[in-house]
Design a protein around this motif. Structure first.
Motif: not given
Length: 556
Positions: A333-336, A489-490, A495-496, A502-504
């Motif tokens: 998530a952070n690199p994204a 979520s990373t 996310s489940i 959690i949105d994405i």
């Protein structure tokens, strides 16, 4: 018995200089690791998100991740051994004024050249992604009056949240009154009735009235009361805020005049509706509240005239936040967010990287990326002063990781920081801001805040963030009263497990079904929808209106 062999898809070397690997899945003791032409067995069980060595380390040997020093060995760690809080400790390289390294590769943003969002245009040139009226006390003594205004205004104007879980309580009351035992009550499966529908909004163009209670304004240091005035001024001048009602007792440290001076610093031509009422001047509580209701209602009529119209993506100012981080945060998530940050900077927008305790160990990289020497010196001085203040209080940046962080692989502050900094991408640092200053330049801004999720998010919004992107590996419901907070979520499991916050999901990066670039573009598309009012993030749906001003020096 056949010895299992780990495939390349089950572990990762983040940077070529790293001497530890990250487990992407749970790995059993004895698992054969083949890396760089060498094969060796794992000595320990290594859970997903945790790390293991690729060579034997002696006491005092350095441990590298993300290409930077993140710890040192407490004792000998054999090759293939897992690293833990017991066998390593926090360590980070020092930093100094170095050469400027401003080169970076701009991402291709041609697909977004003509993209716009529908926002609320303000007189100062900023654009809001929402349209709120705020009610704020200058001192905690006014909190009850703020709560009374909330009761009076929200329901009648159509902003009261639907009631939840009352049906659950009715069921439990019925079971108790009919003689059911505690054991029977605990085993009962109760299902809530549908939410009570909210009444229709009177003011169609106003997203809500937000009430920002706090426990500051007097009794603390003058520094805290002055910065509170600056923080409140940041919210009043925020593009997502249409107008404000401010309640003052009158005798507190946080004076209305100080707040007005702070407003003028941020917007010399300030013209939004602003109501300031002082209880000690007006006299009775009844007179104060009646005047507040009348003047707020009149202000809402004026604010309702503003409608959404197209704005370029350069008008986005995105706050970058992480909380409940895990060992995957720095590789998914952070690199994204880092890639998205570079995209937005390329398009002329602004991003805010905060949480200074979580930049420990990457100071040299960030200071070298500062646009000029004064900016670099300011960043290094803020980092040095903040850590020194924390150490005076018996702590330091090394104490930042939480029990949840440690359990999920972030066992030193430098490991956590090196991954957290990935949110800032690779573009030059155009400005360094001290709390509670406001963003005035496009590009990557560094804002001095604690690592504490709510305090940092509160500060990023005061600095002008009209969207906050918040990565989490463990799950946290943090939101904000006036700015949409989007949760990423990373890992897919989160996310489940927690779809209500959690949105994405960015766990697709770990699984190899999506690249960092693809994930970043998916996030940006969602940001545009949220900024236009087409989509509502989970934190907004839940009414997660977190607002905690920072008491300087108390929080990490």
């Amino acid at each position: 018995m056949e010895i299992p062999a780990a495939s390349q898809e089950t572990f990762l070397q983040i940077h070529p200089a790293d001497n530890v690997l990250v487990a992407l899945k749970d790995l059993a003791p004895g698992t054969l690791i083949t890396f760089n032409g060498d094969t060796f067995p794992l000595v320990d069980r290594v859970l997903a998100k945790h790390k293991f060595t690729i060579s034997e380390l002696a006491e005092g040997d350095a441990i590298y991740m993300y290409g930077v020093l993140v710890g040192k060995a407490n004792s000998t760690i054999v090759k293939g051994g897992g690293i833990t809080v017991n066998n390593i400790h926090h360590a980070a390289d020092g930093f100094h004024l170095g050469e400027r390294h401003l080169e970076w590769e701009r991402p291709d943003v041609s697909n977004y050249a003509d993209k716009t969002f529908l926002g609320y245009h303000r007189a100062d040139g900023s654009v809001g992604t929402a349209n709120y009226w705020i009610v704020v006390p200058l001192v905690f003594c006014e909190n009850r009056n703020v709560d009374t205004l909330k009761e009076a205004l929200n329901d009648k104007l159509g902003y009261k949240k639907p009631k939840k879980y009352e049906y659950d309580i009715d069921n439990l009351i019925g079971l108790y009154q009919t003689g059911h035992s505690v054991e029977e009550i605990l085993q009962t499966d109760i299902e809530a009735a549908a939410d009570t529908p909210a009444s229709a909004r009177l003011f169609k163009n106003i997203d809500g009235i937000k009430f920002l209670n706090h426990d500051m304004g007097c009794g603390g240091t003058r520094l805290d009361s002055d910065t509170l005035c600056g923080l409140i001024a940041g919210y009043i001048t925020h593009p997502n805020v249409a107008g404000a009602t401010i309640l003052s007792l009158g005798c507190q440290h946080a004076q209305a005049g100080i707040m007005q001076d702070e407003i003028a610093k941020r917007d010399p031509n300030f013209s939004k509706p602003l109501i300031i009422l002082e209880q000690q001047k007006l006299g009775t509580e009844k007179k104060l509240l009646q005047e507040a209701i009348k003047q707020t209602f009149a202000g809402l009529i004026e604010a309702n005239r503003t409608e959404r119209t197209p704005a370029p993506l350069s008008k986005l100012c995105i706050g970058l936040e992480c909380g409940g981080s895990d060992g995957f945060s720095g590789i998914s998530a952070n690199p994204a967010l880092g890639y998205l940050s570079d995209m937005l900077v390329t398009m002329g927008g602004s991003v805010i990287l905060a949480e200074f305790p979580e930049l420990c160990g990457v100071e040299q990289q960030l200071s070298d990326r500062c646009i000029d020497v004064p900016t670099a010196n300011r960043f290094m001085q803020l980092m040095t002063d903040y850590n020194a203040l924390a150490e005076q209080g018996g702590s330091g940046f090394y104490a930042n990781p939480s029990p949840g962080n440690i359990k999920d692989g972030l066992i030193t502050d430098a490991i956590k920081s090196a991954g957290a900094a990935k949110k800032g991408g690779t573009s030059p640092v155009t400005a360094v801001l001290d709390y509670p200053e406001k963003v005035t330049k496009p590009g990557l801004n560094l804002l001095c805040t604690p690592g504490s999720d709510v305090e940092s998010t509160t500060a990023e919004v005061a600095a002008g963030a009209n969207i906050v992107l918040f990565t989490t590996g463990l799950g946290t419901p943090t939101g904000n009263p006036v700015t949409p907070v989007i949760k990423l979520s990373t890992n897919t499991a989160l996310s489940i497990r927690m779809p209500d916050i959690i949105d994405i999901n960015c766990g697709t990066i770990i699984e190899g079904t999506e690249t960092i670039k693809q994930n970043a573009e998916r996030i940006l598309n969602y940001v545009i929808d949220v900024a236009s009012g087409y989509s509502t993030p989970k934190s907004v749906q839940l009414g997660q209106d977190d607002f905690i001003p920072w008491k300087r020096g108390v929080s990490l």
